[in-house]
Design an enzyme around this catalytic site. Structure first.
Site, PDB file in Angstrom:
ATOM      1  N   HIS A  57     -65.036 -56.056 -20.350  1.00 59.59           N
ATOM      2  CA  HIS A  57     -64.037 -55.344 -21.154  1.00 59.59           C
ATOM      3  C   HIS A  57     -64.622 -54.999 -22.518  1.00 59.59           C
ATOM      4  O   HIS A  57     -65.132 -55.874 -23.208  1.00 59.59           O
ATOM      5  CB  HIS A  57     -62.792 -56.214 -21.356  1.00 59.59           C
ATOM      6  N   TYR A 185     -52.010 -57.544 -25.998  1.00 53.76           N
ATOM      7  CA  TYR A 185     -51.401 -58.589 -26.827  1.00 53.76           C
ATOM      8  C   TYR A 185     -50.184 -57.946 -27.494  1.00 53.76           C
ATOM      9  O   TYR A 185     -50.343 -57.025 -28.295  1.00 53.76           O
ATOM     10  CB  TYR A 185     -52.366 -59.070 -27.902  1.00 53.76           C
ATOM     11  N   PRO A 277     -53.773 -70.622 -27.511  1.00 51.96           N
ATOM     12  CA  PRO A 277     -54.532 -69.725 -26.622  1.00 51.96           C
ATOM     13  C   PRO A 277     -54.665 -68.285 -27.120  1.00 51.96           C
ATOM     14  O   PRO A 277     -55.458 -67.521 -26.563  1.00 51.96           O
ATOM     15  CB  PRO A 277     -53.742 -69.772 -25.306  1.00 51.96           C
ATOM     16  N   LYS A 281     -59.951 -68.731 -27.407  1.00 53.85           N
ATOM     17  CA  LYS A 281     -61.090 -69.441 -27.991  1.00 53.85           C
ATOM     18  C   LYS A 281     -61.311 -70.864 -27.451  1.00 53.85           C
ATOM     19  O   LYS A 281     -62.317 -71.494 -27.778  1.00 53.85           O
ATOM     20  CB  LYS A 281     -60.928 -69.516 -29.520  1.00 53.85           C
ATOM     21  N   TYR A 369     -63.367 -61.904 -31.894  1.00 54.09           N
ATOM     22  CA  TYR A 369     -62.935 -61.903 -30.493  1.00 54.09           C
ATOM     23  C   TYR A 369     -64.112 -62.014 -29.536  1.00 54.09           C
ATOM     24  O   TYR A 369     -64.066 -62.784 -28.570  1.00 54.09           O
ATOM     25  CB  TYR A 369     -62.076 -60.664 -30.184  1.00 54.09           C
TER      26      TYR A 369
HETATM   27  C1  PHB Z   1     -55.923 -65.496 -19.800  1.00 55.16           C
HETATM   28  O1  PHB Z   1     -56.283 -64.515 -19.120  1.00 55.16           O
HETATM   29  O2  PHB Z   1     -55.563 -66.564 -19.265  1.00 55.16           O
HETATM   30  C2  PHB Z   1     -55.915 -65.376 -21.286  1.00 55.16           C
HETATM   31  C3  PHB Z   1     -56.428 -64.231 -21.867  1.00 55.16           C
HETATM   32  C4  PHB Z   1     -56.417 -64.114 -23.245  1.00 55.16           C
HETATM   33  C5  PHB Z   1     -55.879 -65.111 -24.031  1.00 55.16           C
HETATM   34  C6  PHB Z   1     -55.372 -66.261 -23.439  1.00 55.16           C
HETATM   35  C7  PHB Z   1     -55.384 -66.393 -22.061  1.00 55.16           C
HETATM   36  O3  PHB Z   1     -55.856 -64.966 -25.377  1.00 55.16           O
END
Ligand code: PHB
Length: 374
Positions: A57, A185, A277, A281, A369
């Site tokens: 990505h 997000y 989460p 990280k 990120y």
């Molecule tokens: C996930 O795909 O489980 C995931 C992706 C991004 C995050 C947290 C969890 O910030």
């Protein structure tokens, strides 16, 4: 990971696991690998399936109500992230250790670390009712937040720093195509939501929920309805829903213990620190600890240079705190807090708009990120 990396350098280790192999491989965990993590997989010689099946990505989408924009990590940093489940990483590492005759002991009980502050530490554990004894040079405490390693360090030596957030994440895994090719997000009036994935046919979604909720309170239909209300209408209209394969709630917490080393015991990953989460990280910060410890051990065994081990805690913590900052920042930006004032909401909106309009701010986000350098 550490065991496999050390094996490649001819350094022997024993891995003790409290659960069974099936239990570990049955859990749905994180899914985003930083560029440094991908490098460790290659160095460990376990990158074949990740390279084939992982989704590269270059960016992600951030939304605030109906407004949204994309951040292109690749354009800002030259790097990308790889979507590949932690469960698959673990499977690849187990397979590699087992193929090489590595020792992973599952279902161990009553693990005790002895004499970690002396020159001859040893670890005892029970298996099938019998006590076993491992003598060793060093102990890597990779046993998670609830493990024994951190507790082995005397309280007067340890300092703990913690922030508990007043909400959790309800996560659902479903055999449905992801709603969008990139992660979304989303901040909304009804709280945070995240659209993620594991592959083209498997989606992972999360919504912010109350700490008093239990997964049983949420039918699949209620989850999908709530998710749709929190993401921009354009995406909600395209969301393919289906039965959940897994549904769980995780509380959000920031936590760091200092120091991360006591004598011959080194804390790694969740044993020493937890991040919320948001920003993905957790696994990646565990991996940077492993990078520092691995290099410290290799320097020591190959050339008697103990400096990397001496400075392990300092080096690991310097990076840990930056990952803590980033996860805390992203959590604060995107969630609705129960006690949030109208002013606080305006601050979130201003931060969102600044990020949308400012290339410098996007670069800062992108650097964090994809992962800060080791
Ligand atoms: C996930 O795909 O489980 C995931 C992706 C991004 C995050 C947290 C969890 O910030």
């Amino acid at each position: 990971m550490l065991s496999q990396l050390l094996y490649k350098k001819g350094i022997e280790s024993v891995v003790l696991e409290r659960k069974t192999r099936d239990y570990v491989l049955g859990r749905i965990r994180a899914g985003i690998l930083e560029v440094g993590f991908v490098g460790l997989m290659r160095e460990a010689g376990v990158s074949e399936r990740m390279d084939k099946e992982g989704l590269v990505h270059d960016g992600a989408v951030i939304s605030f109500g109906e407004e949204q924009f994309g951040i292109n990590f690749k354009a800002h940093t030259g790097s990308n992230i790889v979507v590949y489940g932690q469960t698959e990483v673990t499977r690849d590492l187990y397979d590699a250790r087992e193929a090489a005759g590595g020792k992973i002991v599952f279902s161990v009980e009553n693990v005790v670390i002895h004499d970690a502050d002396c020159d001859a530490p040893f670890v005892t554990y029970d298996i099938d009712g019998a006590e076993q004894h491992v003598t060793c040079d060093y102990v890597a405490g990779c046993d998670g937040f609830h493990g024994v390693s951190r507790q082995t360090i005397p309280l007067e030596v340890r300092q703990e720093f913690e922030k508990v957030y007043p909400f959790g994440w309800l996560g659902v895994l479903s055999q449905t195509p992801p709603v969008h090719k990139e992660l979304i997000y989303a901040s909304s009036e009804r709280g945070f939501a995240l659209c993620s994935m594991r592959n083209d046919k498997l989606s992972r979604y999360y919504i912010q929920c109350s700490l008093s909720d239990s997964p049983d309170d949420w039918t699949d239909a209620a989850f999908w309805k709530e998710l749709k209300r929190r993401i921009p209408a354009e995406h909600a209209a395209k969301l393919v829903t289906g039965p959940s394969i897994e549904k769980s709630i995780a509380p959000l917490r920031s936590f760091v213990t200092e120091p991360m080393r006591w004598g011959r015991l080194f804390l790694c990953g969740d044993a020493a620190h937890i991040v919320p989460p948001t920003g993905a990280k957790g696994l990646n910060t565990a991996a940077s600890d492993i990078h520092y410890l691995y290099h410290g051990l290799v320097d020591y065994y190959q050339s008697g240079d103990g400096e990397g081990l001496e400075r392990y805690s300092e080096k690991a913590l310097a990076r840990v705190w930056k990952a803590e900052r980033f996860s805390w920042w992203m959590t604060n930006l995107l969630h609705r807090f129960p006690d949030q004032s109208r002013f606080d909401l305006k601050m979130q909106k201003a931060e969102f708009e600044f990020l949308r309009e400012n290339a410098g701010a996007q670069m800062v986000m992108a650097q964090n990120y994809v992962g800060l350098p080791y």
